[in-house]
Design an enzyme around this catalytic site. Structure first.
Site, mmCIF file in Angstrom:
data_model
loop_
_atom_site.group_PDB
_atom_site.id
_atom_site.type_symbol
_atom_site.label_atom_id
_atom_site.label_comp_id
_atom_site.label_asym_id
_atom_site.label_seq_id
_atom_site.Cartn_x
_atom_site.Cartn_y
_atom_site.Cartn_z
ATOM 1 N N ASP A 115 0.560 4.998 1.693
ATOM 2 C CA ASP A 115 -0.193 5.530 2.842
ATOM 3 C C ASP A 115 -1.259 6.533 2.403
ATOM 4 O O ASP A 115 -0.993 7.429 1.594
ATOM 5 C CB ASP A 115 0.762 6.178 3.853
ATOM 6 N N HIS B 13 4.614 -0.054 0.298
ATOM 7 C CA HIS B 13 5.341 -0.841 1.283
ATOM 8 C C HIS B 13 4.442 -1.943 1.848
ATOM 9 O O HIS B 13 3.215 -1.907 1.692
ATOM 10 C CB HIS B 13 5.920 0.046 2.387
ATOM 11 N N HIS C 117 0.820 -1.217 0.000
ATOM 12 C CA HIS C 117 0.000 0.000 0.000
ATOM 13 C C HIS C 117 0.847 1.258 0.000
ATOM 14 O O HIS C 117 2.014 1.251 0.378
ATOM 15 C CB HIS C 117 -0.951 0.021 1.200
ATOM 16 N N ARG D 20 4.678 6.127 13.677
ATOM 17 C CA ARG D 20 4.793 6.725 12.335
ATOM 18 C C ARG D 20 4.192 8.118 12.290
ATOM 19 O O ARG D 20 3.149 8.367 12.885
ATOM 20 C CB ARG D 20 4.061 5.827 11.326
HETATM 21 C C1 SIN Z 1 3.022 1.256 7.495
HETATM 22 O O1 SIN Z 1 2.317 0.566 6.765
HETATM 23 O O2 SIN Z 1 3.085 2.469 7.382
HETATM 24 C C2 SIN Z 1 3.865 0.597 8.561
HETATM 25 C C3 SIN Z 1 4.797 -0.404 8.020
HETATM 26 C C4 SIN Z 1 5.444 -1.219 9.098
HETATM 27 O O3 SIN Z 1 4.922 -1.268 10.217
HETATM 28 O O4 SIN Z 1 6.478 -1.826 8.839
#
Ligand code: SIN
Length: 278
Positions: free
Chosen positions: A106, A254, A104, A269
């Site tokens: 973000d 990611h 995805h 994050r």
């Molecule tokens: C995310 O999807 O922003 C987080 C990725 C992760 O936790 O490695």
């Protein structure tokens, strides 16, 4: 001068000998931003000094920060979301399909999706729990020119409901849908910093291609999701506590690998505001 070690020929670089935080000078910030656009995801090891406040301050050097309407945040820093996977969360997962183990980009369901995301490892499992990033510019370049041309005229609908819908209390659903209605983005967006074309669809948030029958849209999206997940477009990062990743959300996707069983993994994050894809 920052010290950069590339991870693959396309995507990912580790920045060494740097202590990140809100006090970096303007020249270093500019250099990091340039490196981010070039390598698409930057990694920083041993940033144990980075408190939640410093994490937020570091992000602010690159733009305004967003708050996330569906994921819980740090009590003192509404911009800092907490991504926690633990046995108790797994029990809840039977009620909610959402996790970060999907390819995805973000918040692509926003009219102006994030420019960048900065993720810090707080607690890492003893094994597994890596994150992978895919270079969506390379994914676009890897398609044949006739498909590239066809995709350039298409738009797709992005919608939070596909993933976050089941996590929202029924009484709040209508208000959230009004605040964040489905949005249309081009299937191929332009990186405003480089002019590069980027394949811009992702599995949890892209619901359909505008102007196509459902079965046509589903088939084309399936092909694009599968194409974009080729390992040749990817890099992979193994976390240690204090590791930080900073990615350009416009040119990457990611995937947080859910391979750590009943162990706990906690990440924090922030996301930096972006602009309308074109
Ligand atoms: C995310 O999807 O922003 C987080 C990725 C992760 O936790 O490695």
């Amino acid at each position: 001068m920052i010290d950069i070690q590339t991870l693959t020929s396309r995507i990912g670089a580790e920045v060494q000998n740097i202590k990140i935080g809100g006090d970096l000078d303007a020249a270093t910030v500019q250099e990091l931003r340039r490196a981010l656009v070039e390598h698409k995801v930057l990694f920083f090891r041993e940033q144990d000094h980075l408190t939640p406040a410093e994490h937020v301050a570091f992000g602010r050097l690159f733009g305004d920060l967003e708050t996330h309407p569906f994921i819980g945040a740090h009590p003192n820093h509404p911009e800092l979301i907490i991504l926690r996977r633990s046995p108790d969360m797994r029990a809840q997962r039977s009620r909610s399909p959402y996790g970060e183990n999907f390819w995805h980009s973000d918040v692509s369901w926003r009219a102006e999706p994030s420019f960048g995301s900065i993720l810090r490892a707080v607690e890492v499992p003893p094994m597994g729990g890596d994150t992978l990033w895919a270079d969506m510019e390379a994914a676009f370049a890897g398609l044949s020119s006739s498909i590239q041309e066809a995709l350039k005229s298409l738009r797709a609908v992005h919608d939070f409901d596909k993933s976050f819908g089941p996590t929202i209390a029924p009484e709040n659903k209508a208000a959230m849908a009004e605040k964040f209605p489905p949005v249309e983005h081009p299937l191929v967006r332009t990186n405003p910093d480089t002019g590069a074309s980027v394949l811009y669809v992702n599995e949890p948030f892209t619901s359909r291609i505008v102007g196509m029958e459902t079965r046509e849209s589903d088939a084309l999206l399936r092909m694009l999701f599968s194409h974009a997940s080729r390992p040749e477009y990817q890099c992979r990062f193994s976390w240690r506590p204090g590791s930080v990743a900073f990615w350009d959300n416009r040119s990457t996707q990611h995937y947080a690998c859910d391979d750590f069983g009943d162990e706990t993994r906690v990440m924090q994050r922030i996301t930096i505001a972006g602009d309308s894809p074109y």
